[in-house]
Write a protein that holds these residues in place. Sequence first.
Motif, PDB file in Angstrom:
ATOM      1  N   PRO A   1       0.813  -1.222   0.000  1.00 57.79           N
ATOM      2  CA  PRO A   1       0.000   0.000   0.000  1.00 57.79           C
ATOM      3  C   PRO A   1       0.843   1.267   0.000  1.00 57.79           C
ATOM      4  CG  PRO A   1       0.039  -0.960   2.181  1.00 57.79           C
ATOM      5  CD  PRO A   1       0.786  -1.910   1.301  1.00 57.79           C
ATOM      6  N   PHE A   2       0.345   2.287  -0.642  1.00 57.17           N
ATOM      7  CA  PHE A   2       0.893   3.629  -0.559  1.00 57.17           C
ATOM      8  C   PHE A   2      -0.268   4.595  -0.794  1.00 57.17           C
ATOM      9  CE2 PHE A   2       1.279   2.241  -4.889  1.00 57.17           C
ATOM     10  CZ  PHE A   2       1.041   3.344  -5.680  1.00 57.17           C
ATOM     11  N   ALA A   3      -0.075   5.863  -0.520  1.00 59.26           N
ATOM     12  CA  ALA A   3      -1.211   6.794  -0.556  1.00 59.26           C
ATOM     13  C   ALA A   3      -0.757   8.193  -0.917  1.00 59.26           C
ATOM     14  CB  ALA A   3      -1.930   6.806   0.794  1.00 59.26           C
ATOM     15  N   GLY A   4      -1.729   8.999  -1.350  1.00 58.36           N
ATOM     16  CA  GLY A   4      -1.492  10.407  -1.644  1.00 58.36           C
ATOM     17  C   GLY A   4      -2.545  11.268  -0.982  1.00 58.36           C
ATOM     18  N   ILE A   5      -2.202  12.518  -0.744  1.00 58.65           N
ATOM     19  CA  ILE A   5      -3.123  13.427  -0.064  1.00 58.65           C
ATOM     20  C   ILE A   5      -3.011  14.808  -0.698  1.00 58.65           C
ATOM     21  CG2 ILE A   5      -1.507  14.251   1.716  1.00 58.65           C
ATOM     22  CD1 ILE A   5      -3.777  13.904   3.765  1.00 58.65           C
ATOM     23  N   ASP A   6      -4.133  15.511  -0.796  1.00 59.36           N
ATOM     24  CA  ASP A   6      -4.150  16.882  -1.301  1.00 59.36           C
ATOM     25  C   ASP A   6      -4.991  17.710  -0.344  1.00 59.36           C
ATOM     26  OD1 ASP A   6      -3.341  18.652  -3.587  1.00 59.36           O
ATOM     27  OD2 ASP A   6      -5.498  18.991  -3.637  1.00 59.36           O
ATOM     28  N   PHE A   7      -4.417  18.781   0.167  1.00 56.50           N
ATOM     29  CA  PHE A   7      -5.050  19.563   1.226  1.00 56.50           C
ATOM     30  C   PHE A   7      -5.952  20.656   0.658  1.00 56.50           C
ATOM     31  CE2 PHE A   7      -1.121  17.888   3.010  1.00 56.50           C
ATOM     32  CZ  PHE A   7      -1.559  17.345   4.195  1.00 56.50           C
ATOM     33  N   GLY A   8      -6.972  21.005   1.444  1.00 59.85           N
ATOM     34  CA  GLY A   8      -7.862  22.101   1.082  1.00 59.85           C
ATOM     35  C   GLY A   8      -9.029  22.174   2.038  1.00 59.85           C
ATOM     36  N   ALA A   9      -9.498  23.378   2.317  1.00 59.72           N
ATOM     37  CA  ALA A   9     -10.629  23.541   3.232  1.00 59.72           C
ATOM     38  C   ALA A   9     -11.915  23.008   2.621  1.00 59.72           C
ATOM     39  CB  ALA A   9     -10.791  25.017   3.590  1.00 59.72           C
ATOM     40  N   TRP A  10     -12.123  23.293   1.310  1.00 57.70           N
ATOM     41  CA  TRP A  10     -13.373  22.894   0.665  1.00 57.70           C
ATOM     42  C   TRP A  10     -13.238  21.563  -0.066  1.00 57.70           C
ATOM     43  CZ3 TRP A  10     -15.464  26.372   3.327  1.00 57.70           C
ATOM     44  CH2 TRP A  10     -14.943  27.659   3.395  1.00 57.70           C
ATOM     45  N   ARG A  11     -11.983  21.176  -0.383  1.00 53.31           N
ATOM     46  CA  ARG A  11     -11.769  19.939  -1.139  1.00 53.31           C
ATOM     47  C   ARG A  11     -10.500  19.273  -0.610  1.00 53.31           C
ATOM     48  NH1 ARG A  11     -12.242  23.926  -4.852  1.00 53.31           N
ATOM     49  NH2 ARG A  11     -10.042  23.652  -5.406  1.00 53.31           N
TER      50      ARG A  11
ATOM     51  N   ASP B   1     -13.365  20.872 -11.115  1.00 56.12           N
ATOM     52  CA  ASP B   1     -13.631  21.398  -9.772  1.00 56.12           C
ATOM     53  C   ASP B   1     -12.387  21.332  -8.886  1.00 56.12           C
ATOM     54  OD1 ASP B   1     -15.369  22.535  -7.831  1.00 56.12           O
ATOM     55  OD2 ASP B   1     -15.627  20.573  -6.890  1.00 56.12           O
ATOM     56  N   GLY B   2     -11.219  21.611  -9.475  1.00 51.86           N
ATOM     57  CA  GLY B   2      -9.979  21.598  -8.721  1.00 51.86           C
ATOM     58  C   GLY B   2      -9.119  20.373  -8.943  1.00 51.86           C
ATOM     59  N   ALA B   3      -9.721  19.251  -9.402  1.00 50.69           N
ATOM     60  CA  ALA B   3      -8.983  18.002  -9.677  1.00 50.69           C
ATOM     61  C   ALA B   3      -8.128  17.589  -8.490  1.00 50.69           C
ATOM     62  CB  ALA B   3      -8.135  18.152 -10.940  1.00 50.69           C
ATOM     63  N   ASP B   4      -8.667  17.693  -7.294  1.00 54.69           N
ATOM     64  CA  ASP B   4      -7.883  17.424  -6.085  1.00 54.69           C
ATOM     65  C   ASP B   4      -7.598  15.937  -5.882  1.00 54.69           C
ATOM     66  OD1 ASP B   4      -8.123  20.273  -4.684  1.00 54.69           O
ATOM     67  OD2 ASP B   4     -10.051  19.752  -5.548  1.00 54.69           O
ATOM     68  N   MET B   5      -8.558  15.075  -6.207  1.00 52.82           N
ATOM     69  CA  MET B   5      -8.316  13.643  -6.047  1.00 52.82           C
ATOM     70  C   MET B   5      -7.278  13.165  -7.062  1.00 52.82           C
ATOM     71  SD  MET B   5      -9.262  11.248  -3.943  1.00 52.82           S
ATOM     72  CE  MET B   5     -10.847  11.771  -3.285  1.00 52.82           C
ATOM     73  N   ILE B   6      -7.298  13.728  -8.266  1.00 48.78           N
ATOM     74  CA  ILE B   6      -6.276  13.398  -9.257  1.00 48.78           C
ATOM     75  C   ILE B   6      -4.908  13.867  -8.768  1.00 48.78           C
ATOM     76  CG2 ILE B   6      -5.433  13.998 -11.563  1.00 48.78           C
ATOM     77  CD1 ILE B   6      -8.274  13.871 -12.563  1.00 48.78           C
ATOM     78  N   ALA B   7      -4.859  15.027  -8.109  1.00 55.16           N
ATOM     79  CA  ALA B   7      -3.590  15.515  -7.563  1.00 55.16           C
ATOM     80  C   ALA B   7      -3.028  14.535  -6.542  1.00 55.16           C
ATOM     81  CB  ALA B   7      -3.789  16.897  -6.932  1.00 55.16           C
ATOM     82  N   ALA B   8      -3.888  14.027  -5.659  1.00 51.29           N
ATOM     83  CA  ALA B   8      -3.442  13.037  -4.675  1.00 51.29           C
ATOM     84  C   ALA B   8      -2.945  11.779  -5.368  1.00 51.29           C
ATOM     85  CB  ALA B   8      -4.585  12.717  -3.712  1.00 51.29           C
TER      86      ALA B   8
END
Length: 562
Positions: free
Chosen positions: A314-324, A495-502
Amino acid sequence: MTFARTDLISAIRGKIALAILQRGTRVDPLKVFLHDDQAPVLWEYLHSRTDPMLPGHPHQAQLRALASRARHRFLFWGNQSGKTTLGAVDAVAFALGCHPYDQWVQPPVRIWASALSWELWETILLPELLTWIPPDRIIRAPEPNVSGANRLIEIRADNGQVSRIWGKSAEQGASKYQSARIHKFWSDEEHPEAVWDEVLPRLVRFGGRTLNTMTPLKGLTWVYHRIYEPWKRGELPDVYVSHAGMADNPSIRKEELESITVQLKHNPGLLTARLHGLFHKSQGLALRFDPERHFQAWDNEQVAGTINSGMLRPFAGIDFGAWRFSFLLLGADAIGRIHALHEYFSQRELLEARARAIAKVLIGYGVLRLRIWGDSAASQDIMEMNAAFRRLESDPEFAELDIRYRVVPVQKTTIEGRTYRAGAVEKLNDLFGRDALLVRRDLGASLVWRLGMTAAKDGQPILGSRLLWEMNNWGYDEPREGEAQRQDPSDDSADGADMIAAMRMAILEHLRPGRLPDEGPEDNPNIDRGLEKHMAQQTKMQRARVREMRRLLRQAGVKPRE
């Protein structure tokens, strides 16, 4: 001129007749909608729980849908096309026993009316249903816009029997759609596939039917591949499919259509879905994700089993944001394939709640220690997140598990001479092209999130995977006249593509072949240094062969060449 004057006189007569009817309380909005040819396009109804102006008669797409006797009707209609009105009219008419086209059984009947969330049920479906039920036929019903446990509407049918409409919400999960027998199921907006699978057995006892009203904004999801494409091939004779949109609704003014056309001209696919209810896979998408090739039918037990047996690292990614705020858990198998396993998407939540939610996800899969890759630009967020994880280690709920989760900054560099994000697109598409990046089919199936949430507005509720939604929308901006096409996708398109960033941060760090400065400790288990190790081993073996050759030459009395 004579024709126009005749239309005007008819409209005035219709309005006068409706006004006279509403002086009492026995006006039946269903009869006006379904049978009154003299009713105007819009008329004012005093007992409406929605807009005071109701449609006076169905438009052509609504009429065709009402007249269909197919067992499963799927209405892929755009916004403001009258799909929710039609769903309520269809359910109420059937409950009263006065459906003009499809009253295949007489009351009492049992109906489920399902929304994506309880909020949508209380603010959208319930008011619409109550609007079309004649007031003197309501035995009991909950009040709209009020949260509560009572979600049952009881109606006195034309034959004196009592029909029931139960409110349902997809956010309850598929298990709440079990253990019942119903005559009709109405779902408003696209529900998870697991809910559909549970509903079908509920219809068997009575030979029940479904009406599914939705705007196809999620792209090519399970509905497209399981319902729409087989229907087009003629493989589902018991399915009726209809497309309609704002352009088909006569009560929408031409100026409004022109306005939304201008506002959405940058996204032709989205405009097509809203105006005409057509499925779209937008042109210029950045990622070549193909549901036919890249979905994987794993459940939570299978994911946990493969991780605990060592078959997945397993490995993981995270992208920070107040709204996303996005967190994505991935895993790499022995042959190099990467699997997207679990997503967590948070909006307007405290950091402690987010850290606890991530910990529970990881513990559920048996992952007690993990490095999580995060954006190096968000150094303060990383420090605060790690502090929250450290506090969890001494929390009574987790203390005995000896958990250790840390966010590690990704060193952003150029990739093969391109910007980090543009290079990431090529890497991810290479993985998709080799079928080396797979996604769980039910990823985020029960996730409820809000599209377009900001500090000023709540946004639109969406049910389902945020990652899959982003991959179906993340694309390139259309270039201006005379400009070259940009190679960098626009995050605004998703909408920011935050999950793709992670996802891209985690995958690129996992695949990075060599170590860069300040990357982290040498014993990092989440970095695949395959190329670096292979080259080092080859160099070591070559040097050993050279040394052995020189030794043999010296033994033979031959001076080796330097």
